[in-house]
Design an enzyme around this catalytic site. Structure first.
Site, PDB file in Angstrom:
ATOM      1  N   ARG A   1      29.921  35.663  44.705  1.00 39.02           N
ATOM      2  CA  ARG A   1      31.354  35.955  44.678  1.00 39.02           C
ATOM      3  C   ARG A   1      32.016  35.475  43.386  1.00 39.02           C
ATOM      4  O   ARG A   1      31.556  34.514  42.784  1.00 39.02           O
ATOM      5  CB  ARG A   1      32.052  35.260  45.859  1.00 39.02           C
ATOM      6  CG  ARG A   1      31.632  35.793  47.196  1.00 39.02           C
ATOM      7  CD  ARG A   1      32.354  35.066  48.309  1.00 39.02           C
ATOM      8  NE  ARG A   1      33.794  35.321  48.278  1.00 39.02           N
ATOM      9  CZ  ARG A   1      34.672  34.603  48.970  1.00 39.02           C
ATOM     10  NH1 ARG A   1      34.266  33.582  49.704  1.00 39.02           N
ATOM     11  NH2 ARG A   1      35.943  34.902  48.904  1.00 39.02           N
TER      12      ARG A   1
ATOM     13  N   GLU B   1      38.397  53.096  43.208  1.00 36.58           N
ATOM     14  CA  GLU B   1      39.588  53.760  43.768  1.00 36.58           C
ATOM     15  C   GLU B   1      40.856  53.464  42.969  1.00 36.58           C
ATOM     16  O   GLU B   1      41.902  54.055  43.230  1.00 36.58           O
ATOM     17  CB  GLU B   1      39.763  53.356  45.245  1.00 36.58           C
ATOM     18  CG  GLU B   1      40.402  51.997  45.497  1.00 36.58           C
ATOM     19  CD  GLU B   1      39.483  50.805  45.206  1.00 36.58           C
ATOM     20  OE1 GLU B   1      38.340  51.001  44.741  1.00 36.58           O
ATOM     21  OE2 GLU B   1      39.923  49.659  45.434  1.00 36.58           O
TER      22      GLU B   1
ATOM     23  N   HIS C   1      36.235  48.402  41.514  1.00 39.98           N
ATOM     24  CA  HIS C   1      37.164  49.215  42.303  1.00 39.98           C
ATOM     25  C   HIS C   1      37.206  50.633  41.729  1.00 39.98           C
ATOM     26  O   HIS C   1      38.010  50.894  40.832  1.00 39.98           O
ATOM     27  CB  HIS C   1      38.574  48.632  42.223  1.00 39.98           C
ATOM     28  CG  HIS C   1      38.765  47.364  42.991  1.00 39.98           C
ATOM     29  ND1 HIS C   1      39.325  47.340  44.244  1.00 39.98           N
ATOM     30  CD2 HIS C   1      38.466  46.094  42.676  1.00 39.98           C
ATOM     31  CE1 HIS C   1      39.380  46.093  44.678  1.00 39.98           C
ATOM     32  NE2 HIS C   1      38.855  45.314  43.748  1.00 39.98           N
TER      33      HIS C   1
ATOM     34  N   CYS D   1      33.583  46.056  45.950  1.00 40.17           N
ATOM     35  CA  CYS D   1      34.094  44.716  45.653  1.00 40.17           C
ATOM     36  C   CYS D   1      33.962  43.809  46.880  1.00 40.17           C
ATOM     37  O   CYS D   1      32.848  43.508  47.291  1.00 40.17           O
ATOM     38  CB  CYS D   1      35.507  44.805  45.100  1.00 40.17           C
ATOM     39  SG  CYS D   1      35.897  43.366  44.103  1.00 40.17           S
TER      40      CYS D   1
ATOM     41  N   ILE E   1      38.024  43.270  39.489  1.00 41.93           N
ATOM     42  CA  ILE E   1      39.049  42.265  39.812  1.00 41.93           C
ATOM     43  C   ILE E   1      38.409  41.149  40.614  1.00 41.93           C
ATOM     44  O   ILE E   1      37.969  41.365  41.744  1.00 41.93           O
ATOM     45  CB  ILE E   1      40.214  42.887  40.624  1.00 41.93           C
ATOM     46  CG1 ILE E   1      40.827  44.092  39.890  1.00 41.93           C
ATOM     47  CG2 ILE E   1      41.285  41.826  40.916  1.00 41.93           C
ATOM     48  CD1 ILE E   1      41.791  44.907  40.731  1.00 41.93           C
ATOM     49  N   ARG E   2      38.351  39.973  40.035  1.00 43.81           N
ATOM     50  CA  ARG E   2      37.669  38.842  40.695  1.00 43.81           C
ATOM     51  C   ARG E   2      36.389  39.323  41.382  1.00 43.81           C
ATOM     52  O   ARG E   2      36.129  39.067  42.555  1.00 43.81           O
ATOM     53  CB  ARG E   2      38.611  38.163  41.704  1.00 43.81           C
ATOM     54  CG  ARG E   2      39.728  37.367  40.998  1.00 43.81           C
ATOM     55  CD  ARG E   2      40.818  36.844  41.899  1.00 43.81           C
ATOM     56  NE  ARG E   2      40.348  36.229  43.140  1.00 43.81           N
ATOM     57  CZ  ARG E   2      39.873  35.002  43.258  1.00 43.81           C
ATOM     58  NH1 ARG E   2      39.724  34.236  42.192  1.00 43.81           N
ATOM     59  NH2 ARG E   2      39.531  34.528  44.419  1.00 43.81           N
TER      60      ARG E   2
ATOM     61  N   GLY F   1      39.347  43.605  48.516  1.00 51.98           N
ATOM     62  CA  GLY F   1      40.408  42.790  49.091  1.00 51.98           C
ATOM     63  C   GLY F   1      39.901  41.362  49.030  1.00 51.98           C
ATOM     64  O   GLY F   1      39.461  40.905  47.976  1.00 51.98           O
ATOM     65  N   GLU F   2      39.899  40.700  50.139  1.00 51.28           N
ATOM     66  CA  GLU F   2      39.385  39.328  50.201  1.00 51.28           C
ATOM     67  C   GLU F   2      38.334  39.295  51.317  1.00 51.28           C
ATOM     68  O   GLU F   2      38.671  39.475  52.486  1.00 51.28           O
ATOM     69  CB  GLU F   2      40.553  38.385  50.488  1.00 51.28           C
ATOM     70  CG  GLU F   2      40.175  36.931  50.593  1.00 51.28           C
ATOM     71  CD  GLU F   2      39.436  36.425  49.369  1.00 51.28           C
ATOM     72  OE1 GLU F   2      39.888  36.678  48.244  1.00 51.28           O
ATOM     73  OE2 GLU F   2      38.382  35.779  49.545  1.00 51.28           O
ATOM     74  N   SER F   3      37.087  39.075  50.924  1.00 51.72           N
ATOM     75  CA  SER F   3      35.986  39.218  51.897  1.00 51.72           C
ATOM     76  C   SER F   3      36.102  38.243  53.067  1.00 51.72           C
ATOM     77  O   SER F   3      35.751  38.588  54.203  1.00 51.72           O
ATOM     78  CB  SER F   3      34.635  39.070  51.209  1.00 51.72           C
ATOM     79  OG  SER F   3      34.533  37.825  50.567  1.00 51.72           O
TER      80      SER F   3
HETATM   81  N1  LIG Z   1      38.781  42.632  44.299  1.00 52.48           N
HETATM   82  C1  LIG Z   1      38.072  42.106  45.256  1.00 52.48           C
HETATM   83  O1  LIG Z   1      37.738  42.741  46.262  1.00 52.48           O
HETATM   84  C2  LIG Z   1      37.772  40.665  45.077  1.00 52.48           C
HETATM   85  C3  LIG Z   1      36.762  40.100  46.040  1.00 52.48           C
HETATM   86  C4  LIG Z   1      37.095  38.644  46.295  1.00 52.48           C
HETATM   87  N2  LIG Z   1      37.006  37.874  45.090  1.00 52.48           N
HETATM   88  C5  LIG Z   1      36.175  38.092  47.380  1.00 52.48           C
HETATM   89  O2  LIG Z   1      35.420  37.218  47.137  1.00 52.48           O
HETATM   90  O3  LIG Z   1      36.252  38.536  48.490  1.00 52.48           O
END
Ligand SMILES: NC(=O)CC[C@H](N)C(=O)O
Length: 190
Positions: A105, A171, A169, A78, A133-134, A46-48
């Protein structure tokens, strides 16, 4: 076996689905009290920064440190990998600060924001499907941490005893072998 998936933000339902395929009951965790009867927990992607903020708001920082302190297995994928790291490059503070590694990150750069590949993961398989993903990567591991997978010479999966981390990921595929590996860890520590 009952495995929690931290459900403050991120890819929760997908982890629960894969846990089911791997033979465990997955539950969405929104309250710290729920940790009491879990055998292990997954912190999803997600977004940390968002996950970290919500963890602070809802008391999960102390609760999860206590959980991991009882040697209950924790699997960060992630953003979850960033959340469990001892050190985040370029950031003053870690979130849970559990696992002995320095992570970076969004480490794959804009031109490769997301991609899929097959990875060789030690103890898991030679062709495990992985979606990035990112994604963060593990810049450095400390003592006690085993590297489980690399991608183009960068560390993308590692384990320190009851702690497991993956940059990608798992999942978002139907390949549940890494979840099955985590369930084996859970068996060993419960
Ligand atoms: N797919 C992800 O969980 C990306 C992590 C996100 N870029 C972060 O820094 O939190």
């Amino acid at each position: 076996m009952k495995i929690g998936v931290l459900a403050l933000q991120g890819a929760v339902a997908e982890h629960i689905r894969l846990l089911g395929q791997a033979g465990a009951e997955g539950v969405a965790v929104k309250k710290t009290e729920q940790l009491q009867d879990l055998d292990g927990i997954i912190i999803p992607g997600g977004e940390s920064t968002t996950i970290g903020k919500l963890m602070r708001t809802y008391g999960f920082i102390d609760a999860l440190r206590e959980f991991a302190g009882r040697k209950k297995p924790v699997f960060g994928t992630c953003a979850g990998l960033i959340v469990i790291a001892k050190e985040i490059a370029g950031q003053e503070e870690a979130h849970l600060g559990l696992m002995n590694m320095i992570v970076s990150r969004n480490a794959f750069g804009r031109q490769r924001e997301s991609f899929e590949t097959d990875l060789a993961i030690q103890g898991v398989g030679d062709d495990v499907r992985a979606v990035f993903i990112r994604a963060p990567l593990i810049k450095e591991v400390g003592e006690g941490v085993d590297v489980l997978a690399t991608y183009k010479d960068e560390i993308v999966a590692a384990r320190e005893g009851h702690l497991l981390a993956a940059s990608f990921h798992p999942e978002l595929t139907d390949d549940y072998r890494l979840h099955a590996y985590f369930l084996e860890m859970v068996k060993d520590y419960n």
